[in-house]
Design an enzyme around this catalytic site. Structure first.
Site, PDB file in Angstrom:
ATOM      1  CE  LYS A   1      -0.033   3.152   4.561  1.00 36.85           C
ATOM      2  NZ  LYS A   1       0.410   3.644   6.119  1.00 36.85           N
TER       3      LYS A   1
ATOM      4  CG  ASN B   1      -1.595   1.254   1.573  1.00 42.74           C
ATOM      5  OD1 ASN B   1      -1.884   2.008   0.426  1.00 42.74           O
ATOM      6  ND2 ASN B   1      -1.816   1.395   2.822  1.00 42.74           N
TER       7      ASN B   1
ATOM      8  N   GLY C   1       2.582   2.669  10.802  1.00 40.54           N
ATOM      9  CA  GLY C   1       3.825   3.721  10.852  1.00 40.54           C
ATOM     10  C   GLY C   1       4.459   3.997  11.282  1.00 40.54           C
TER      11      GLY C   1
ATOM     12  CD  GLU D   1      -3.220  -2.393   7.626  1.00 46.72           C
ATOM     13  OE1 GLU D   1      -2.039  -2.463   7.610  1.00 46.72           O
ATOM     14  OE2 GLU D   1      -3.584  -0.994   7.652  1.00 46.72           O
TER      15      GLU D   1
END
Ligand code: PGA
Length: 251
Positions: free
Chosen positions: A11, A9, A173, A167
């Site tokens: 982002k 992903n 992150g 998640e």
């Protein structure tokens, strides 16, 4: 048999040129992917050009979000047929960043799930608790409620298309991954919820990915967990070398 799904992903990262350079290098080094499925979810702007590069490869293309109407006066929105048109077979839905910054509620997530499935896209529905929710002992309740709300009204026959991504928000992150034991426990809870809602055949078939600071150095132990069927990878999917290592996790 659940085939592990390793998904990147990206982002809000990478221009078209950067995405193309990544995919060229990635495909050149990818090698054999038997027994696993690989997916890249770039920003919308890169979908069309990357579909051209990925054609004929074993790597699938997905979007990071989708709107729930097919067409009409919805400024800024992109619909399931539009994503199919540029080669997407998957879309992420309900990522915590969508929930946090773009107002995606459980109800909106559910509408997007219905629309994606009706439009022939495989949805990856993301769920997860915040740190305060976990510390308060509410993680399981929150996640089960998100799973139930997101899947409301989805019929059994569409469920094999569905992927769920657990998640934990505090792990996204942050470099702070859930321990394999904590992740496995939540995955088992989610699978149990699927069993209650749809029965054991669907509970056995639906893939549940883990996401949240998955890296080359922790992917193997996470993937070793019985109910972890893949990874949804943010930061570590932006570099060819680290995403390749994750794709080629060691069983
Ligand atoms: P991360 O993101 O790997 O950078 O933690 C995961 C995600 O948000 O899907």
């Amino acid at each position: 048999m659940r085939i592990p799904l390793l998904a990147g992903n990206w982002k809000c990262n990478k221009t078209v040129g950067e995405g193309e350079a990544f995919v060229q290098e990635f495909l050149a080094q990818l090698g054999d992917t038997t027994g696993r499925e690989v997916l890249i979810c770039p920003p919308l702007t890169a979908l069309y050009p990357l579909d051209k590069l990925l054609a004929g490869s074993t790597v699938a293309l997905g979007a990071q979000d989708v709107f729930y109407e097919e067409s009409g006066a919805y400024t800024g929105a992109v619909s399931p047929p539009m994503l199919r048109d540029v080669g997407c077979t998957y879309t992420i839905i309900g990522h915590s960043e969508r929930r946090q910054y773009f107002g995606d509620t459980d109800e909106i997530v559910n509408k997007k799930m219905h629309a994606a499935l009706a439009g022939g896209l495989k949805p990856i529905m993301a769920v997860g608790e915040t740190k305060p929710q976990r510390d308060a002992g509410r993680a399981e309740d929150i996640v089960v409620a998100q799973v139930r709300a997101g899947l409301a009204g989805i019929p059994t026959e569409q469920m094999e298309q569905v992927v769920i991504a657990y998640e934990p928000i505090w792990a996204i992150g942050t470099g702070d991954t859930a321990t394999p034991d904590d992740a496995q426990a939540m995955h088992a809870t989610i699978r149990n919820t699927l069993n209650v809602l749809y029965g054991s055949a669907i509970a056995d078939a639906v893939r549940i990915q883990y996401g949240g600071s998955v890296k080359p150095d922790n992917v193997d132990e996470l993937m070793a967990c019985a109910d972890i069927d893949g990874a949804l990878v943010g930061g570590a999917s932006l570099k060819v070398e680290s995403f390749l290592r994750i794709v080629h996790f060691v069983e």
